[in-house]
Design a protein around this motif. Structure first.
Motif, PDB file in Angstrom:
ATOM      1  N   ASP A 120       0.863  -1.183   0.000  1.00 11.60           N
ATOM      2  CA  ASP A 120       0.000   0.000   0.000  1.00 11.60           C
ATOM      3  C   ASP A 120       0.902   1.236   0.000  1.00 11.60           C
ATOM      4  OD1 ASP A 120      -1.574   2.233   0.748  1.00 11.60           O
ATOM      5  OD2 ASP A 120      -2.967   0.974   1.859  1.00 11.60           O
ATOM      6  N   THR A 121       0.788   2.073  -0.986  1.00 11.10           N
ATOM      7  CA  THR A 121       1.687   3.220  -1.139  1.00 11.10           C
ATOM      8  C   THR A 121       1.700   4.126   0.083  1.00 11.10           C
ATOM      9  OG1 THR A 121       1.249   3.186  -3.513  1.00 11.10           O
ATOM     10  CG2 THR A 121       2.259   5.174  -2.632  1.00 11.10           C
ATOM     11  N   GLN A 122       0.578   4.217   0.795  1.00  9.54           N
ATOM     12  CA  GLN A 122       0.452   5.169   1.892  1.00  9.54           C
ATOM     13  C   GLN A 122       0.677   4.574   3.280  1.00  9.54           C
ATOM     14  OE1 GLN A 122       0.187   8.495   1.541  1.00  9.54           O
ATOM     15  NE2 GLN A 122       0.520   7.983  -0.620  1.00  9.54           N
ATOM     16  N   VAL A 123       0.919   3.265   3.363  1.00  8.94           N
ATOM     17  CA  VAL A 123       1.007   2.622   4.678  1.00  8.94           C
ATOM     18  C   VAL A 123       2.262   1.743   4.733  1.00  8.94           C
ATOM     19  CG1 VAL A 123      -0.144   1.129   6.362  1.00  8.94           C
ATOM     20  CG2 VAL A 123      -1.506   2.595   4.853  1.00  8.94           C
ATOM     21  N   ASP A 124       3.101   1.970   5.744  1.00  6.80           N
ATOM     22  CA  ASP A 124       4.254   1.108   5.937  1.00  6.80           C
ATOM     23  C   ASP A 124       3.785  -0.184   6.598  1.00  6.80           C
ATOM     24  OD1 ASP A 124       6.884   0.479   5.602  1.00  6.80           O
ATOM     25  OD2 ASP A 124       7.667   2.004   6.969  1.00  6.80           O
ATOM     26  N   SER A 125       4.626  -1.195   6.576  1.00  8.37           N
ATOM     27  CA  SER A 125       4.203  -2.501   7.094  1.00  8.37           C
ATOM     28  C   SER A 125       5.426  -3.236   7.620  1.00  8.37           C
ATOM     29  CB  SER A 125       3.517  -3.316   5.991  1.00  8.37           C
ATOM     30  OG  SER A 125       2.894  -4.463   6.523  1.00  8.37           O
ATOM     31  N   PHE A 133       2.096  -9.558  10.787  1.00  7.96           N
ATOM     32  CA  PHE A 133       0.718  -9.790  11.212  1.00  7.96           C
ATOM     33  C   PHE A 133      -0.220  -8.612  10.961  1.00  7.96           C
ATOM     34  CE2 PHE A 133       3.059 -12.922  13.667  1.00  7.96           C
ATOM     35  CZ  PHE A 133       2.235 -14.031  13.597  1.00  7.96           C
ATOM     36  N   ARG A 134       0.305  -7.396  11.113  1.00  7.69           N
ATOM     37  CA  ARG A 134      -0.532  -6.214  10.949  1.00  7.69           C
ATOM     38  C   ARG A 134       0.284  -5.107  10.288  1.00  7.69           C
ATOM     39  NH1 ARG A 134      -3.148  -5.241  16.865  1.00  7.69           N
ATOM     40  NH2 ARG A 134      -0.952  -5.461  17.460  1.00  7.69           N
ATOM     41  N   GLU A 135      -0.373  -4.367   9.418  1.00  8.76           N
ATOM     42  CA  GLU A 135       0.286  -3.208   8.834  1.00  8.76           C
ATOM     43  C   GLU A 135       0.460  -2.120   9.892  1.00  8.76           C
ATOM     44  OE1 GLU A 135      -2.020  -2.004   5.481  1.00  8.76           O
ATOM     45  OE2 GLU A 135      -1.681  -3.868   4.386  1.00  8.76           O
ATOM     46  N   ASN A 136       1.306  -1.137   9.586  1.00  6.81           N
ATOM     47  CA  ASN A 136       1.396   0.032  10.454  1.00  6.81           C
ATOM     48  C   ASN A 136       0.089   0.827  10.385  1.00  6.81           C
ATOM     49  OD1 ASN A 136       4.000  -0.995  10.448  1.00  6.81           O
ATOM     50  ND2 ASN A 136       4.992   0.983  10.152  1.00  6.81           N
ATOM     51  N   HIS A 137       0.007   1.881  11.174  1.00  6.08           N
ATOM     52  CA  HIS A 137      -1.223   2.670  11.199  1.00  6.08           C
ATOM     53  C   HIS A 137      -1.488   3.303   9.844  1.00  6.08           C
ATOM     54  CE1 HIS A 137      -0.355   2.473  15.565  1.00  6.08           C
ATOM     55  NE2 HIS A 137      -1.675   2.446  15.659  1.00  6.08           N
ATOM     56  N   GLY A 138      -2.712   3.170   9.392  1.00  2.58           N
ATOM     57  CA  GLY A 138      -3.130   3.750   8.133  1.00  2.58           C
ATOM     58  C   GLY A 138      -3.870   5.061   8.329  1.00  2.58           C
ATOM     59  N   PRO A 139      -4.420   5.617   7.253  1.00  2.00           N
ATOM     60  CA  PRO A 139      -5.129   6.909   7.333  1.00  2.00           C
ATOM     61  C   PRO A 139      -6.285   6.924   8.317  1.00  2.00           C
ATOM     62  CG  PRO A 139      -4.676   6.323   5.052  1.00  2.00           C
ATOM     63  CD  PRO A 139      -4.315   5.124   5.868  1.00  2.00           C
TER      64      PRO A 139
END
Length: 212
Positions: free
Chosen positions: A114-119, A123-129
């Motif tokens: 996801d271009t806008q979200v680090d990961s 198990f879980r991506e970093n915080h998104g918008p």
């Protein structure tokens, strides 16, 4: 065989090794041990995560005018470290390391697409918008296969490996970090990493001792 345990190898990719665009300290030192561990087939299930960023990813310093790698900025309400461009999709640096026999893997989980979200975590991506940390689906995949314990290795010890093993423990798995099969971005972080793991009740183990 560890019948109810899974091995998770995090981001064992050339870009995180000496000569790569985001080299970890001695990152290539884990390659022979990771290869031997996979070949021993000690685990019923083996998973590899793979950082897999599109060009222009929000975590790249190059995507933010006037910033430098390793600078922190706020992103979606949380601190975001800006990294050198790394693990760009379909580049050699993003491949799983070619010196490892990956044939025993059950799953390759690509993250960070996801271009806008680090990961960082498997198990879980970093915080998104929206402020949430969306699931990657890995926890459900493991539970469907009767896994209740995980051993985590890979790169980097103080970032993606740490986040992965913390999330594993928080999601109800018995979690262990294979210390000798991880390396940090910088060894200056090791004391803080150990303290974080101990505080969370996560096992810090050596592969030769725990998997003999």
């Amino acid at each position: 065989m560890q019948t109810h345990a899974a091995l998770i190898l995090v981001d064992v990719q050339p870009d995180f090794m000496p000569g790569g665009s985001l080299a970890c300290h001695e990152g290539d030192a884990i390659v022979p041990g990771a290869d031997r561990l996979l070949r021993r087939r000690l685990f019923r299930h083996c998973v590899a995560t793979q950082d897999w960023h599109p060009r222009g990813h929000a975590s790249f310093a190059s995507s933010h005018v006037g910033t430098q790698p390793f600078q922190q900025i706020p992103l979606h309400g949380h601190p975001q470290t800006l990294w050198p461009d790394h693990c760009v999709q379909d580049t050699a640096g993003a491949a799983l390391h070619p010196a490892i026999d990956w044939s025993s893997l059950d799953l390759i989980l690509r993250k960070g697409s996801d271009t806008q979200v680090d990961s960082y975590s498997g198990f879980r991506e970093n915080h998104g918008p929206d402020g949430s940390r969306p699931s990657t689906g890995l926890a459900g995949w493991l539970r469907e296969r009767g896994v209740d314990e995980v051993y985590v290795a890979g790169l980097a010890r103080d970032v993606c490996v740490l986040w992965t093993v913390q999330d594993a423990q928080a999601l109800g798995f018995r979690a262990h970090l294979l210390w000798d099969l991880t390396r940090p971005v910088t060894p200056d972080s090791d004391e803080a990493t150990r303290a974080t793991l101990r505080a969370a009740g996560i096992g810090i183990v050596e592969s030769a001792d725990s998997l003999a």
